[in-house]
Design an enzyme around this catalytic site. Structure first.
Site, PDB file in Angstrom:
ATOM      1  N   CYS A  92       1.369  -1.124   0.256  1.00 32.94           N
ATOM      2  CA  CYS A  92      -0.192  -0.342  -0.577  1.00 32.94           C
ATOM      3  C   CYS A  92       0.958   1.079   0.165  1.00 32.94           C
ATOM      4  O   CYS A  92       2.118   1.503   0.626  1.00 32.94           O
ATOM      5  CB  CYS A  92      -0.929   0.039   1.500  1.00 32.94           C
ATOM      6  SG  CYS A  92      -2.039   1.556   1.420  1.00 32.94           S
ATOM      7  N   CYS A  95      -0.218   3.764   2.616  1.00 30.71           N
ATOM      8  CA  CYS A  95      -0.769   3.945   3.806  1.00 30.71           C
ATOM      9  C   CYS A  95      -0.579   2.497   4.422  1.00 30.71           C
ATOM     10  O   CYS A  95       0.944   1.985   4.457  1.00 30.71           O
ATOM     11  CB  CYS A  95      -2.344   4.508   4.716  1.00 30.71           C
ATOM     12  SG  CYS A  95      -3.487   3.968   3.675  1.00 30.71           S
ATOM     13  N   SER A  96      -1.504   1.867   4.860  1.00 28.08           N
ATOM     14  CA  SER A  96      -1.508   0.330   5.281  1.00 28.08           C
ATOM     15  C   SER A  96      -1.895  -0.853   4.372  1.00 28.08           C
ATOM     16  O   SER A  96      -2.539  -1.445   5.308  1.00 28.08           O
ATOM     17  CB  SER A  96      -0.810   0.777   7.011  1.00 28.08           C
ATOM     18  OG  SER A  96      -1.924   1.501   7.235  1.00 28.08           O
ATOM     19  N   CYS A  97      -2.790  -0.156   3.609  1.00 23.93           N
ATOM     20  CA  CYS A  97      -4.396  -1.071   3.501  1.00 23.93           C
ATOM     21  C   CYS A  97      -3.829  -2.729   3.125  1.00 23.93           C
ATOM     22  O   CYS A  97      -2.899  -2.915   2.526  1.00 23.93           O
ATOM     23  CB  CYS A  97      -4.521  -0.679   2.292  1.00 23.93           C
ATOM     24  SG  CYS A  97      -5.547   1.005   2.570  1.00 23.93           S
TER      25      CYS A  97
HETATM   26 FE    FE Z   1      -3.742   2.260   2.804  1.00 19.80          FE
END
Ligand code: FE
Length: 184
Positions: A92, A95-97
């Site tokens: 991602c 961010c951190s999906c």
């Molecule tokens: Fe994300």
């Protein structure tokens, strides 16, 4: 950080804002019921059951829900299949999906800026850093997760596993193999 969380929790419990039993249930859920073992079951079933694999590649969200894995952070899933000539890597960049129902919470490195940028700039280098040097003839495809769509890599079934049942196959599947930072 742990102390600050504990202090906040104590205050909120004291004020009657949260029920400690509910907090325990939430922590237990993420520690024991959600995690890469769910994804490993999905992969093992795809390796064992061609009809399931076809459904998984056609509509991952629905096929994964057949195994009881669904909900937040996994509402729209796409499964990408490794082949002898293709390798898939998930990141991602924003961010951190991450697909929580099948992989649990993301590892710290998945959320780090170096991984998020290098995965797209130099995916082969990132994968090499995880211990797998991909031959040039294998094409690398990088998938950028979003809040709307999350990915799971379907690794190739390892050679010499013909006699194994789904439990034994699931034990061979690693989290990093389903992110694509390693190749099974
Ligand atoms: Fe994300």
């Amino acid at each position: 950080m742990a102390l600050r969380v504990k202090a906040l929790e104590s205050l909120m419990v004291e004020k009657g804002l949260v029920d400690p039993a509910a907090l325990d249930a939430i922590v237990d859920h993420f520690e024991h019921k959600v995690g890469p073992r769910n994804g490993a079951r999905v992969v093992a079933k795809a390796w064992s059951d061609p009809a399931f694999k076809a459904r998984l590649l056609a509509d991952a969200t629905t096929a994964i829900a057949e195994l009881g894995y669904a909900g937040g952070q996994g509402d729209h899933m796409l499964v990408v299949e490794n082949t002898p000539t293709t390798h898939n890597l998930v990141v991602c960049t924003l961010c951190s999906c991450y697909p929580w129902p099948v992989l649990g919470l993301p590892p710290v490195w998945y959320k780090s800026a170096p991984y998020r940028s290098r995965a797209v700039i130099d995916p082969r280098g990132v994968i090499a850093g995880f211990g797998t040097v991909l031959p040039d003839e294998i094409e690398v495809r990088v998938w950028d997760s979003t809040a709307e769509l999350r990915y799971l890599v379907l690794p190739e079934r390892p050679a010499g596993t013909q006699g194994l049942d789904e439990d034994a196959l699931a034990a061979l599947v690693t989290r990093d193999g389903m992110i694509g930072t390693t190749r099974l």
